[in-house]
Structures are given as C-alpha cells and as structure tokens.
Design a protein around this motif. Structure first.
Motif, PDB file in Angstrom:
ATOM      1  N   TYR A  68      -6.240  11.337  10.982  1.00 52.94           N
ATOM      2  CA  TYR A  68      -7.387  10.764  10.291  1.00 52.94           C
ATOM      3  C   TYR A  68      -8.519  10.374  11.239  1.00 52.94           C
ATOM      4  O   TYR A  68      -9.684  10.329  10.818  1.00 52.94           O
ATOM      5  N   GLU A 115      -6.960   4.895   5.995  1.00 53.43           N
ATOM      6  CA  GLU A 115      -5.699   5.168   6.678  1.00 53.43           C
ATOM      7  C   GLU A 115      -5.698   4.644   8.117  1.00 53.43           C
ATOM      8  O   GLU A 115      -4.639   4.448   8.705  1.00 53.43           O
ATOM      9  N   GLN A 116      -6.873   4.378   8.644  1.00 54.45           N
ATOM     10  CA  GLN A 116      -6.983   3.798   9.999  1.00 54.45           C
ATOM     11  C   GLN A 116      -7.225   2.290   9.949  1.00 54.45           C
ATOM     12  O   GLN A 116      -7.521   1.668  10.971  1.00 54.45           O
ATOM     13  N   ASN A 117      -7.117   1.723   8.751  1.00 50.65           N
ATOM     14  CA  ASN A 117      -7.327   0.281   8.557  1.00 50.65           C
ATOM     15  C   ASN A 117      -8.760  -0.156   8.862  1.00 50.65           C
ATOM     16  O   ASN A 117      -9.004  -1.322   9.221  1.00 50.65           O
ATOM     17  N   TYR A 140       0.828  -1.205   0.000  1.00 50.71           N
ATOM     18  CA  TYR A 140       0.000   0.000   0.000  1.00 50.71           C
ATOM     19  C   TYR A 140       0.862   1.255   0.000  1.00 50.71           C
ATOM     20  O   TYR A 140       0.624   2.192  -0.752  1.00 50.71           O
ATOM     21  N   ASP A 141       1.885   1.260   0.847  1.00 46.46           N
ATOM     22  CA  ASP A 141       2.740   2.445   0.958  1.00 46.46           C
ATOM     23  C   ASP A 141       3.515   2.736  -0.323  1.00 46.46           C
ATOM     24  O   ASP A 141       3.932   3.870  -0.552  1.00 46.46           O
ATOM     25  N   ILE A 177      -1.775  10.352  -0.721  1.00 45.95           N
ATOM     26  CA  ILE A 177      -2.997  10.932  -0.182  1.00 45.95           C
ATOM     27  C   ILE A 177      -3.186  12.345  -0.740  1.00 45.95           C
ATOM     28  O   ILE A 177      -2.324  13.205  -0.562  1.00 45.95           O
ATOM     29  N   ASN A 227      -7.232  -0.280  -1.046  1.00 44.65           N
ATOM     30  CA  ASN A 227      -7.798  -0.898   0.155  1.00 44.65           C
ATOM     31  C   ASN A 227      -7.567  -2.407   0.126  1.00 44.65           C
ATOM     32  O   ASN A 227      -7.123  -3.014   1.116  1.00 44.65           O
ATOM     33  N   ILE A 276     -10.996   7.807   2.617  1.00 40.94           N
ATOM     34  CA  ILE A 276      -9.541   7.776   2.791  1.00 40.94           C
ATOM     35  C   ILE A 276      -9.172   7.797   4.270  1.00 40.94           C
ATOM     36  O   ILE A 276      -8.272   7.072   4.715  1.00 40.94           O
ATOM     37  N   GLY A 294      -2.725  14.739   8.728  1.00 46.09           N
ATOM     38  CA  GLY A 294      -2.609  13.294   8.924  1.00 46.09           C
ATOM     39  C   GLY A 294      -3.313  12.770  10.159  1.00 46.09           C
ATOM     40  O   GLY A 294      -3.103  11.621  10.557  1.00 46.09           O
ATOM     41  N   ALA A 350       0.216   4.453  -2.419  1.00 43.07           N
ATOM     42  CA  ALA A 350      -0.773   5.381  -1.862  1.00 43.07           C
ATOM     43  C   ALA A 350      -0.209   6.790  -1.737  1.00 43.07           C
ATOM     44  O   ALA A 350       0.753   7.023  -1.008  1.00 43.07           O
ATOM     45  N   LYS A 370      -3.825  -3.158   0.545  1.00 44.37           N
ATOM     46  CA  LYS A 370      -3.382  -3.022   1.938  1.00 44.37           C
ATOM     47  C   LYS A 370      -3.693  -4.271   2.746  1.00 44.37           C
ATOM     48  O   LYS A 370      -2.989  -4.618   3.693  1.00 44.37           O
TER      49      LYS A 370
END
Length: 246
Positions: free
Chosen positions: A149, A179-181, A116-117, A122, A211, A175, A147, A120, A214
């Motif tokens: 979130y 970002e918080q899974n 993901y990183d 943002i 998504n 998003i 950041g 991604a 990740k």
C-alpha cells in the motif's frame, strides 16, 4: 433461529438489555422449546460465574479451558472426564453446557468490541484499459493487489496529479492510506467521495466507518454506518457491525 442468535438473546437477557421485540422472541422460544429453558439456566450459571468470580485474564482462561473440557468430555467417549475446580453445575447441565460451548464458541469470551480486521475486505483493483496505456496505472494495480500500500499510495499520488477528479483513483487511494493507518488523510479522501455523487459514494462511507472503527472511535463509526442506505453494497455488513457495536 440459529444457535448464535439464540445465545445472543441469552446474553442480552443476562445483561438485562432485552428490547420489547427481543423479549417477545425469547418468551416464544422458552414456551415452545423445553431444552431452551435448560440452556438458558446453564447460560445464566456461566454468566454469573464469569461476571462475579473471574475478573483476571488468568481466571477467565481457566474457566474457558474448563468449558472446553466439558465439551470434549461429553462428545468424546474415549476421554475420561476430569473434575472441574472452577465451576460447579448440576450433572444434567453438562450436556447442555457442551452444546453451548461447541455451538457458540464460548460466546461471552468474545464480547469485546469488533475490530477493523473483522470487517475489512479489501476490494481488488482493476484498472482495465487504463493499464494498457499508462505505466503508473499498470503498476498501481499490481502493487495494490499485492498489498504493497505504500507503493500504491505513491502511484495514486502521481495518477491523481494528472487526473484529480478520477473517483476510482481516489477511492483506492483512500484504502491505501487507511491500510497504512494514515487516518486523517484517508478521512479527507473518503469524505470527499461520500459527500459527492460518484458510484463510490457509499463504498467510501463504509470505509470511512471502518476508518473510525480501526481507531476505536465506536460512536462515530456507528453514526456513519447508520447513513448507509439499504440498496448500498455494504448495507448488510454495516448492519452486522452496528449490531456488534450495540
């Protein structure tokens, strides 16, 4: 063709995974460039050692360090080359191996799945005139771009209560969840957007693919990526990710 693209062909050749088009391209390179033949021989040698003899992380790290040493020894004449106990190659191969290592960054040590990183990025939130008249809009812009979130999620929940059809709120809310899974909640938001007709349709499709990425759901990620059309903002990145997943 870039060195990376050339070594990707070498990689597929070693894995016996060349398409008809790839094979034609590789054959042309080998016909026109004698040095490429030597590079391929070295690549095969390195691949063979890695595939057959280096199964543990410790062994792979030793080989990686050894290859770096080859590059350092070749390009830094003030350094006394050290003998390698890990691999044996003909002397002529060291210069080529150095190029492989330095230009390609020890490619075959990075053959894991993309993350993901890696992909991604943002987007910055700009609420425009809304932030001048709405305190929550002003605050959500500030915390999202910083950041934070979790705080952004709370503000978006409040904003969407007042304006549930606002697709900008929905997109950035998704998003913030991602970002918080909070994968399932993010999917609900993104699916609603990419099944609609707003300007965020294909951006939401891209982020839903991320998504899945990740969560390491690579097959479903690829399926979503293939739905992104050529005129979409994220098409090129989608194609790049598809290639990594192939």
């Amino acid at each position: 063709m870039t060195p990376e693209e050339k070594y990707e062909l070498f990689e597929k050749y070693c894995r016996q995974d060349l398409s008809v088009e790839d094979k034609a391209t590789l054959d042309q390179i080998l016909t026109e460039d004698e040095a490429a033949n030597q590079e391929l021989k070295v690549y095969q040698e390195l691949w063979s050692h890695l595939d057959s003899n280096f199964t543990t992380e410790k062994q792979q790290q030793e080989l990686k360090d050894n290859l770096k040493q080859i590059g350092d020894s070749y390009f830094n004449t003030t350094t006394t080359p050290k003998k390698s106990k890990v691999i044996q190659m003909p002397k002529w191969a060291y210069a080529v191996a150095a190029s492989v290592v330095l230009f390609f960054g020890v490619y075959f040590f990075n053959q894991g799945n993309p993350t993901y990183d890696d992909f991604a990025t943002i987007p910055e939130l700009s609420m425009g005139e809304r932030s001048n008249s709405n305190e929550d809009a002003k605050n959500v812009e500030k915390v999202f771009n910083a950041g934070d979130y979790k705080a952004a999620e709370n503000y978006f929940s409040s904003l969407l209560t007042e304006d549930p059809d606002n697709t900008q709120y929905q997109f950035y809310y998704g998003i913030a969840l991602l970002e918080q899974n909070k994968y399932a909640n993010a999917t609900t938001v993104f699916e609603s957007l990419y099944k609609g007709n707003s300007v965020y349709r294909y951006r939401a499709l891209w982020f839903e693919a991320l998504n899945e990425l990740k969560q390491e759901k690579y097959e479903s990620c690829a399926g979503l990526l293939k739905k992104i059309p050529e005129d979409a903002e994220d098409y090129q990145q989608a194609q790049k990710l598809l290639k990594k997943l192939d």
